[in-house]
Design an enzyme around this catalytic site. Structure first.
Site, short mmCIF file in Angstrom:
data_model
loop_
_atom_site.label_atom_id
_atom_site.label_comp_id
_atom_site.label_asym_id
_atom_site.label_seq_id
_atom_site.Cartn_x
_atom_site.Cartn_y
_atom_site.Cartn_z
CG HIS A 89 -1.89 1.13 1.31
ND1 HIS A 89 -3.00 1.11 2.13
CD2 HIS A 89 -1.92 2.34 0.68
CE1 HIS A 89 -3.65 2.25 2.01
NE2 HIS A 89 -3.01 3.02 1.14
CD GLU B 102 -7.20 6.93 4.76
OE1 GLU B 102 -7.78 6.85 3.66
OE2 GLU B 102 -6.10 7.52 4.92
CG ASP C 293 -1.36 5.80 2.65
OD1 ASP C 293 -1.68 5.44 1.50
OD2 ASP C 293 -2.16 6.36 3.43
CG ASP C 294 0.24 9.03 0.22
OD1 ASP C 294 0.26 8.97 -1.02
OD2 ASP C 294 -0.75 8.70 0.91
N1 HPA Z 1 -6.25 7.76 1.29
C1 HPA Z 1 -7.01 8.01 0.23
N2 HPA Z 1 -6.50 8.42 -0.92
C2 HPA Z 1 -5.19 8.57 -1.03
C3 HPA Z 1 -4.36 8.33 0.04
C4 HPA Z 1 -4.92 7.90 1.26
O1 HPA Z 1 -4.25 7.65 2.28
N3 HPA Z 1 -3.10 8.59 -0.39
C5 HPA Z 1 -3.18 8.95 -1.69
N4 HPA Z 1 -4.45 8.95 -2.08
ZN ZN Z 2 -3.58 4.90 0.54
#
Ligand code: HPA
Ligand code: ZN
Length: 337
Positions: free
Chosen positions: A18, A201, A279-280
């Site tokens: 992810h 989330e 994630d990012d």
């Molecule tokens: N959630 C939803 N969309 C996203 C995310 C996230 O953590 N990161 C990049 N796009």
């Molecule tokens: Zn994500």
């Protein structure tokens, strides 16, 4: 945490399942690409941009994330971004990575679909050759856009069908339930694509349920809010539905107030197939090993949990059984030491 456990977390073989490749764009690279492409940025310096990374929720992050991605125009830009991530992942002993990409963020700005996927895919091939790292791409639909737009993106992707293995659903979760994309996911299923979706989330447990029942996804991205629903939690455990959890993301986006409040250990104790991911990473304060280290520093997690998380990462990956077995044997051998 003792030094031996920290070293083990860093050195253990792992898969990352992810991460959004656009979320690996570091401020320095954003500025370098802006200069190379003559794109004006709303921030005067790298430091000023980094200071803006004080998020209050998912949307406050997404606004900056999409602005950062605006510097990506040429195939080489997508290559450079992806290559930087793959080198960083290699340093964290990531053996296999499944990367999300957001074509609509780019095609909306007039960047051709081919430019996006070709640059990312070429870097992935180089990582295989140079590091022996395996990997694959998962195309995400932006859920704040319409299903019709997702269908148009799917159409554009079909000439590149050999370069990605699945589809996902990301962007603003609240108010955009999985079932909004029922028809396009059904079509993707017919095409033999793997299916995943961000759910639970910020959105309620009900979104996890509809992602499973309506979209027929194989993994849930995030899913941390499942614990609010005991029946759902039991189902996820029984069916071994993987949850790709992103601890530092959850703290930065205020899903949990602080690392010590994260429910990672509770998810493990509920018998769920949890994985740890970044994630990012450029926006949330760290790559995958930073996520492991911060969780193990903040929660009573031990070597046995590390072993389980490393195993889960490969067990949940979209790789063939022989490849999976090889990676799992490698993990078990590592933990016998
Ligand atoms: N959630 C939803 N969309 C996203 C995310 C996230 O953590 N990161 C990049 N796009
Ligand atoms: Zn994500």
């Amino acid at each position: 945490m003792d030094a031996a456990l920290r070293t083990r977390l860093q050195q253990m073989p792992k898969a990352e399942l992810h991460m959004h490749i656009e979320g690996s764009l570091e401020p320095e690279l954003i500025f370098a690409l802006a200069k190379r492409n003559g794109v004006a940025l709303a921030y005067p310096s790298v430091d000023a941009l980094r200071r803006a990374y004080a998020f209050t929720d998912l949307q406050s992050f997404l606004d900056i994330y999409y602005a950062g991605a605006s510097v990506l125009l040429k195939e080489q830009d997508f290559y450079d971004m992806t290559w930087a991530y793959l080198q960083r992942a290699h340093a964290d002993n990531v053996r296999h990575t499944e990367m999300f990409f957001d074509p609509q963020t780019h095609t909306e700005r007039g960047v051709p679909f081919a430019t996006v996927i070709d640059g990312i895919y070429r870097a992935l091939q180089d990582a295989r050759q140079q590091f022996g790292m395996t990997g694959a791409l998962i195309m995400c639909f932006l859920r704040h856009l319409s299903e019709e737009e997702a269908f148009a993106t799917l159409e554009q992707s079909l000439p590149h069908r050999d370069k990605f293995i699945g589809v996902g659903l990301d962007s603003s979760e609240r108010g955009h339930p999985p079932e909004k994309f029922a028809r396009v996911f059904a079509r993707c299923r017919e095409l033999g694509l793997h299916l995943v979706a961000h759910a639970g989330e910020e959105g309620p447990p009900e979104y996890i349920r509809t992602a499973l029942d309506v979209l027929h996804v194989e993994r849930i991205d995030h899913g941390v809010r499942c614990l609010e629903d005991a029946a759902l939690t039991e189902r996820l455990a029984r069916d071994k539905v993987p949850l790709t959890v992103c601890p530092l993301s959850n703290v930065k986006l205020r899903v949990f107030d602080k690392a010590a409040d994260h429910n990672l250990l509770k998810l493990l104790d509920a018998g769920l197939t949890v994985t740890v991911n970044s994630d990012d990473p450029a926006y949330f304060g760290g790559y995958v090993n930073d996520n492991f280290v911060q969780m193990f520093e903040s929660l009573p997690l031990e070597k046995s949990h590390a072993h389980r998380l490393a195993r889960n990462s490969f067990a949940a990956a979209f790789i063939d059984e022989a490849g999976k077995r090889k990676y799992l044997e490698e993990v078990d051998a590592f933990f016998e030491r």
